[in-house]
Motif scaffolding. Structure first.
Motif, PDB file in Angstrom:
ATOM      1  N   LEU A  78      51.535  21.262  42.517  1.00 24.80           N
ATOM      2  CA  LEU A  78      50.319  21.352  41.711  1.00 24.80           C
ATOM      3  C   LEU A  78      50.723  21.736  40.296  1.00 24.80           C
ATOM      4  CD1 LEU A  78      46.911  22.729  42.507  1.00 24.80           C
ATOM      5  CD2 LEU A  78      48.087  23.649  40.540  1.00 24.80           C
ATOM      6  N   LEU A  79      50.266  20.965  39.330  1.00 22.75           N
ATOM      7  CA  LEU A  79      50.549  21.247  37.924  1.00 22.75           C
ATOM      8  C   LEU A  79      49.293  21.787  37.270  1.00 22.75           C
ATOM      9  CD1 LEU A  79      52.054  18.282  38.713  1.00 22.75           C
ATOM     10  CD2 LEU A  79      53.266  19.082  36.698  1.00 22.75           C
ATOM     11  N   GLU A  80      49.416  22.968  36.696  1.00 24.66           N
ATOM     12  CA  GLU A  80      48.274  23.663  36.097  1.00 24.66           C
ATOM     13  C   GLU A  80      48.659  24.105  34.702  1.00 24.66           C
ATOM     14  OE1 GLU A  80      45.207  25.567  34.788  1.00 24.66           O
ATOM     15  OE2 GLU A  80      45.055  24.443  36.644  1.00 24.66           O
ATOM     16  N   SER A  81      47.797  23.841  33.719  1.00 22.38           N
ATOM     17  CA  SER A  81      48.113  24.176  32.331  1.00 22.38           C
ATOM     18  C   SER A  81      48.012  25.671  32.035  1.00 22.38           C
ATOM     19  CB  SER A  81      47.213  23.393  31.375  1.00 22.38           C
ATOM     20  OG  SER A  81      45.863  23.731  31.595  1.00 22.38           O
ATOM     21  N   GLU A  82      47.180  26.393  32.768  1.00 19.97           N
ATOM     22  CA  GLU A  82      47.010  27.829  32.508  1.00 19.97           C
ATOM     23  C   GLU A  82      48.214  28.620  33.013  1.00 19.97           C
ATOM     24  OE1 GLU A  82      44.505  29.277  30.825  1.00 19.97           O
ATOM     25  OE2 GLU A  82      43.564  27.329  30.517  1.00 19.97           O
ATOM     26  N   VAL A  83      48.542  29.702  32.304  1.00 23.52           N
ATOM     27  CA  VAL A  83      49.677  30.538  32.681  1.00 23.52           C
ATOM     28  C   VAL A  83      49.359  31.429  33.887  1.00 23.52           C
ATOM     29  CG1 VAL A  83      49.145  32.406  31.064  1.00 23.52           C
ATOM     30  CG2 VAL A  83      51.493  32.031  31.760  1.00 23.52           C
ATOM     31  N   SER A  84      48.078  31.763  34.063  1.00 21.88           N
ATOM     32  CA  SER A  84      47.674  32.627  35.169  1.00 21.88           C
ATOM     33  C   SER A  84      46.201  32.378  35.486  1.00 21.88           C
ATOM     34  CB  SER A  84      47.897  34.103  34.818  1.00 21.88           C
ATOM     35  OG  SER A  84      47.076  34.464  33.727  1.00 21.88           O
ATOM     36  N   VAL A  85      45.724  33.049  36.505  1.00 25.54           N
ATOM     37  CA  VAL A  85      44.316  32.948  36.879  1.00 25.54           C
ATOM     38  C   VAL A  85      43.466  33.469  35.721  1.00 25.54           C
ATOM     39  CG1 VAL A  85      42.554  33.761  38.479  1.00 25.54           C
ATOM     40  CG2 VAL A  85      44.843  33.231  39.321  1.00 25.54           C
ATOM     41  N   SER A  86      42.474  32.696  35.347  1.00 24.54           N
ATOM     42  CA  SER A  86      41.606  33.084  34.246  1.00 24.54           C
ATOM     43  C   SER A  86      40.508  34.017  34.743  1.00 24.54           C
ATOM     44  CB  SER A  86      40.972  31.843  33.620  1.00 24.54           C
ATOM     45  OG  SER A  86      40.002  32.229  32.674  1.00 24.54           O
ATOM     46  N   GLU A  87      40.264  35.074  33.997  1.00 28.11           N
ATOM     47  CA  GLU A  87      39.162  35.990  34.317  1.00 28.11           C
ATOM     48  C   GLU A  87      37.884  35.611  33.589  1.00 28.11           C
ATOM     49  OE1 GLU A  87      39.173  38.197  36.645  1.00 28.11           O
ATOM     50  OE2 GLU A  87      41.291  37.899  37.091  1.00 28.11           O
ATOM     51  N   ARG A  88      37.961  34.580  32.725  1.00 25.77           N
ATOM     52  CA  ARG A  88      36.753  34.126  32.028  1.00 25.77           C
ATOM     53  C   ARG A  88      35.734  33.654  33.046  1.00 25.77           C
ATOM     54  NH1 ARG A  88      39.682  29.937  28.389  1.00 25.77           N
ATOM     55  NH2 ARG A  88      39.810  29.256  30.510  1.00 25.77           N
ATOM     56  N   PRO A  89      34.488  34.022  32.883  1.00 24.47           N
ATOM     57  CA  PRO A  89      33.481  33.542  33.829  1.00 24.47           C
ATOM     58  C   PRO A  89      33.318  32.028  33.697  1.00 24.47           C
ATOM     59  CG  PRO A  89      32.502  34.974  32.166  1.00 24.47           C
ATOM     60  CD  PRO A  89      33.962  34.892  31.873  1.00 24.47           C
ATOM     61  N   PRO A 125      23.348  29.750  52.260  1.00 23.15           N
ATOM     62  CA  PRO A 125      23.567  28.555  51.458  1.00 23.15           C
ATOM     63  C   PRO A 125      23.944  28.801  49.998  1.00 23.15           C
ATOM     64  CG  PRO A 125      21.234  28.885  51.818  1.00 23.15           C
ATOM     65  CD  PRO A 125      21.946  29.931  52.622  1.00 23.15           C
ATOM     66  N   VAL A 126      23.791  30.014  49.515  1.00 24.30           N
ATOM     67  CA  VAL A 126      24.205  30.329  48.147  1.00 24.30           C
ATOM     68  C   VAL A 126      25.093  31.563  48.198  1.00 24.30           C
ATOM     69  CG1 VAL A 126      23.451  30.973  45.823  1.00 24.30           C
ATOM     70  CG2 VAL A 126      22.088  29.354  47.159  1.00 24.30           C
ATOM     71  N   LEU A 127      26.275  31.462  47.645  1.00 25.50           N
ATOM     72  CA  LEU A 127      27.216  32.574  47.632  1.00 25.50           C
ATOM     73  C   LEU A 127      27.611  32.870  46.190  1.00 25.50           C
ATOM     74  CD1 LEU A 127      29.251  34.545  48.965  1.00 25.50           C
ATOM     75  CD2 LEU A 127      30.857  32.639  49.014  1.00 25.50           C
ATOM     76  N   ARG A 128      27.280  34.064  45.727  1.00 28.70           N
ATOM     77  CA  ARG A 128      27.706  34.498  44.392  1.00 28.70           C
ATOM     78  C   ARG A 128      29.157  34.935  44.496  1.00 28.70           C
ATOM     79  NH1 ARG A 128      24.312  32.425  41.096  1.00 28.70           N
ATOM     80  NH2 ARG A 128      22.158  32.944  41.526  1.00 28.70           N
ATOM     81  N   CYS A 129      30.020  34.252  43.762  1.00 27.61           N
ATOM     82  CA  CYS A 129      31.455  34.532  43.848  1.00 27.61           C
ATOM     83  C   CYS A 129      32.125  33.999  42.586  1.00 27.61           C
ATOM     84  CB  CYS A 129      32.024  33.843  45.084  1.00 27.61           C
ATOM     85  SG  CYS A 129      33.753  34.151  45.367  1.00 27.61           S
ATOM     86  N   ARG A 130      32.883  34.847  41.911  1.00 29.57           N
ATOM     87  CA  ARG A 130      33.598  34.413  40.707  1.00 29.57           C
ATOM     88  C   ARG A 130      34.713  33.440  41.070  1.00 29.57           C
ATOM     89  NH1 ARG A 130      35.780  39.337  39.649  1.00 29.57           N
ATOM     90  NH2 ARG A 130      37.336  38.240  38.453  1.00 29.57           N
ATOM     91  N   GLN A 131      34.958  32.491  40.188  1.00 35.57           N
ATOM     92  CA  GLN A 131      35.980  31.473  40.428  1.00 35.57           C
ATOM     93  C   GLN A 131      37.355  32.096  40.679  1.00 35.57           C
ATOM     94  OE1 GLN A 131      35.806  27.968  38.007  1.00 35.57           O
ATOM     95  NE2 GLN A 131      38.029  27.844  37.916  1.00 35.57           N
ATOM     96  N   ALA A 132      37.695  33.144  39.961  1.00 35.02           N
ATOM     97  CA  ALA A 132      38.993  33.791  40.134  1.00 35.02           C
ATOM     98  C   ALA A 132      39.164  34.339  41.556  1.00 35.02           C
ATOM     99  CB  ALA A 132      39.170  34.912  39.110  1.00 35.02           C
ATOM    100  N   GLU A 133      38.046  34.775  42.178  1.00 33.29           N
ATOM    101  CA  GLU A 133      38.110  35.291  43.545  1.00 33.29           C
ATOM    102  C   GLU A 133      38.447  34.195  44.552  1.00 33.29           C
ATOM    103  OE1 GLU A 133      34.602  37.545  44.637  1.00 33.29           O
ATOM    104  OE2 GLU A 133      34.414  38.222  42.565  1.00 33.29           O
ATOM    105  N   LEU A 134      38.178  32.949  44.221  1.00 32.85           N
ATOM    106  CA  LEU A 134      38.533  31.824  45.083  1.00 32.85           C
ATOM    107  C   LEU A 134      39.945  31.328  44.782  1.00 32.85           C
ATOM    108  CD1 LEU A 134      35.222  29.794  44.777  1.00 32.85           C
ATOM    109  CD2 LEU A 134      35.918  31.298  46.647  1.00 32.85           C
ATOM    110  N   GLU A 135      40.291  31.349  43.511  1.00 42.09           N
ATOM    111  CA  GLU A 135      41.583  30.802  43.096  1.00 42.09           C
ATOM    112  C   GLU A 135      42.756  31.636  43.606  1.00 42.09           C
ATOM    113  OE1 GLU A 135      44.028  29.583  39.055  1.00 42.09           O
ATOM    114  OE2 GLU A 135      41.948  30.270  38.881  1.00 42.09           O
ATOM    115  N   ARG A 136      42.681  32.936  43.452  1.00 38.85           N
ATOM    116  CA  ARG A 136      43.824  33.786  43.833  1.00 38.85           C
ATOM    117  C   ARG A 136      44.267  33.612  45.287  1.00 38.85           C
ATOM    118  NH1 ARG A 136      41.391  37.416  40.376  1.00 38.85           N
ATOM    119  NH2 ARG A 136      42.648  37.766  38.529  1.00 38.85           N
ATOM    120  N   PRO A 137      43.361  33.780  46.265  1.00 47.50           N
ATOM    121  CA  PRO A 137      43.806  33.635  47.654  1.00 47.50           C
ATOM    122  C   PRO A 137      44.279  32.219  47.985  1.00 47.50           C
ATOM    123  CG  PRO A 137      41.503  34.368  47.569  1.00 47.50           C
ATOM    124  CD  PRO A 137      41.968  34.229  46.169  1.00 47.50           C
ATOM    125  N   SER A 138      43.683  31.205  47.346  1.00 46.43           N
ATOM    126  CA  SER A 138      44.132  29.831  47.591  1.00 46.43           C
ATOM    127  C   SER A 138      45.545  29.624  47.071  1.00 46.43           C
ATOM    128  CB  SER A 138      43.183  28.820  46.941  1.00 46.43           C
ATOM    129  OG  SER A 138      41.938  28.829  47.579  1.00 46.43           O
TER     130      SER A 138
END
Length: 129
Positions: free
Chosen positions: A30-41, A95-108
């Motif tokens: 996987l090629l990703e341009s960001e250096v790390s997980v972004s905390e930006r909402p 059916p609706v889960l409030r969850c920041r993107q970073a919380e999904l990215e890190r464990p994946s």
């Protein structure tokens, strides 16, 4: 670079696909341009199928598949449209889960690396041949 699966862009879908592919012993990079997980909402909620599929596969930390309950109906907004309602059967997660993107990215990303995927950060794809 030679690989069976080359994914461009990580969070959060690319990381999830990388972790699943590598778990099935597919040589994955996987090629990703960001250096790390972004905390930006960015994305802050998942809806229906985006919640159900990862929960069924045990990919949402701390969220197990629910027991039988009444069907759930939740209001939500999309594209500025008020008054929308989304439902889920009783055997599915809310059916609706409030969850920041970073919380999904890190464990994946952790799962992908553990399964053998190469996560190449600070790589910008400019051409594919």
């Amino acid at each position: 670079m030679r690989t069976q699966a080359a994914l461009i862009g990580g969070p959060p879908v690319g990381m999830l696909v990388a972790s699943e592919s590598a778990a099935y012993e597919v040589d994955t990079a996987l090629l990703e341009s960001e250096v790390s997980v972004s905390e930006r909402p960015k994305a802050t909620a998942l809806h229906a199928r985006s919640v159900q599929c990862p929960v069924r596969r045990g990919r949402l930390p701390g969220r197990a598949a629910p027991c039988a309950r009444a069907a759930a109906r939740r209001p939500f907004r999309f594209a500025g449209l008020p008054g929308l309602v989304i439902t889920a059967p009783g055997r599915e997660p809310e059916p609706v889960l409030r969850c920041r993107q970073a919380e999904l990215e890190r464990p994946s990303e952790v799962r992908a690396r553990a399964a053998g995927a190469r996560i190449l950060r600070e790589h910008r794809v400019i051409e594919v041949v």
